[in-house]
Write an enzyme that holds these catalytic residues in place. Sequence first.
Site, mmCIF file in Angstrom:
data_model
loop_
_atom_site.group_PDB
_atom_site.id
_atom_site.type_symbol
_atom_site.label_atom_id
_atom_site.label_comp_id
_atom_site.label_asym_id
_atom_site.label_seq_id
_atom_site.Cartn_x
_atom_site.Cartn_y
_atom_site.Cartn_z
ATOM 1 N N ASP A 1 -9.999 2.804 1.037
ATOM 2 C CA ASP A 1 -10.114 2.088 2.314
ATOM 3 C C ASP A 1 -10.921 2.893 3.326
ATOM 4 O OD1 ASP A 1 -8.898 -0.404 2.081
ATOM 5 O OD2 ASP A 1 -6.890 0.368 2.478
ATOM 6 N N LYS B 1 0.802 -1.234 0.000
ATOM 7 C CA LYS B 1 0.000 0.000 0.000
ATOM 8 C C LYS B 1 0.835 1.284 0.000
ATOM 9 C CE LYS B 1 -4.197 -1.957 1.843
ATOM 10 N NZ LYS B 1 -5.476 -1.669 2.480
#
Lengths: 266, 266
Positions: free
Chosen positions: A109, A72
């Site tokens: 997210d 990420k």
Amino acid sequence: MKITGKTRIMFILADPVAHVIGTDVLNQAFAARGLDLACSPLHVPPEGLASVLQGLRQIRNLAGFGCTIPHKAAVLPLLDQLTEEARAIGAVNFVRRESDGSLTGTNVDGAGFMAGLKAQGVEVTGRRALLLGAGGVGRPIAFSLALAGLSELVIANRDLTRAEDLAEGVRALVPGCRTRACESREMPPPEGFDLVINATSLGMKPDDALPFDPRRLQPQSVVAEVIMTPAVTPVMAMAAARGCLCVPGLAMMRPQAGLVAEFLGL
Amino acid sequence: MKITGKTRIMFILADPVAHVIGTDVLNQAFAARGLDLACSPLHVPPEGLASVLQGLRQIRNLAGFGCTIPHKAAVLPLLDQLTEEARAIGAVNFVRRESDGSLTGTNVDGAGFMAGLKAQGVEVTGRRALLLGAGGVGRPIAFSLALAGLSELVIANRDLTRAEDLAEGVRALVPGCRTRACESREMPPPEGFDLVINATSLGMKPDDALPFDPRRLQPQSVVAEVIMTPAVTPVMAMAAARGCLCVPGLAMMRPQAGLVAEFLGL
């Protein structure tokens, strides 16, 4: 699901990969929306990431790809453009391939997490939250919670520097949310927090330590989890036994199909 | 089909890609065998092939990938190992990723084609065949037919040099099969051949010319096609109307799932 040459493709890059169920969650959601789009997992070790991304740029029927642990943050310098969210968060969980092969990173997210809370009727405005983990998934959750009107946020992380860095970022963006950082072993007990979120990977493996002590939860607290496999982590099971509302990792993943489809313009 | 992090993945590399149905044929066959394996199409232009292969080497859950037009010959110098079949044919249609990331190319087009003929009860030994096309799919078919005991093979191709090169290779491997090459526009009429095979791409697009003149077919001739989309090409429809047994492109593709599974040791 029928995959033919007309199907646009998508991937989730991860290492390890066996626990990933997001591919199936996305495929089911795409099918429900009538989209001819198929998502597969790619097991990419950290040292292979740059080379895989060079290859993905060349694949014309690639809509985009998701990034999960440990990519990420590592993927950031390998991309061409970032959305404001991704830049502020410092982590990317979805990348769109543009028609010229360039790559645009975003982060859904936080939005996915907030949608998951909302679906369970969890209120955030004016509440106090304890967030465990300041990594790739903890960061977007911290920003999203603060932007949603949280009154107080405590970020606990094994590496204090990362927690402090995140707390500083949140304070700069949302001064109205009292935000502080602490080392994991010095974190306050969960009692007194309206919301306790596990954004660490503790709970994925059977012999993991508990991310916090669930015996000190009050029944009115909400416990949210980011782990999807197992569906019910040990800390969630213990929290549920104490009467707490638990929001599973899947609740955060499910809304992301819609967010990703929107980001792709589908 | 459920694709999760435990699913091993496979691709078919092609350009263009929209006509590809091999992904679905393979996925159905894998599911029928109880294999957790999912195949997706990758639209890779020729200039992107080397870069995509570098990326694929890094993907640990990749079982392998198929290559179709225009990559069957171009992929050869980018691989680490070749099977004897692939080396003799000079074209690769399936690549296995070894655990160290190295790539082994094979060719199951010929075996798939022969299995397709066999399933239709078509006899080859002692027969005469006219093969149109000396490209990535014509080459394995020529070798397989000759090895199966064909008595005579005429290879017609737009580019005479490629046809002559293939004819020479077949003569060297199977001296007992009378093999000669000719330019497409000089090819003999199909009458008198037991088997006429279209291994060109003529018939994929609606406005394509016919690969040969089906009005000159005799009803006892068998016509085999390598094109899978459309399922019935114009030349097949005309041949069938004249009473010829037609073997569609799908007949050649279907057995390849088993051949590929065997090559992968599954």
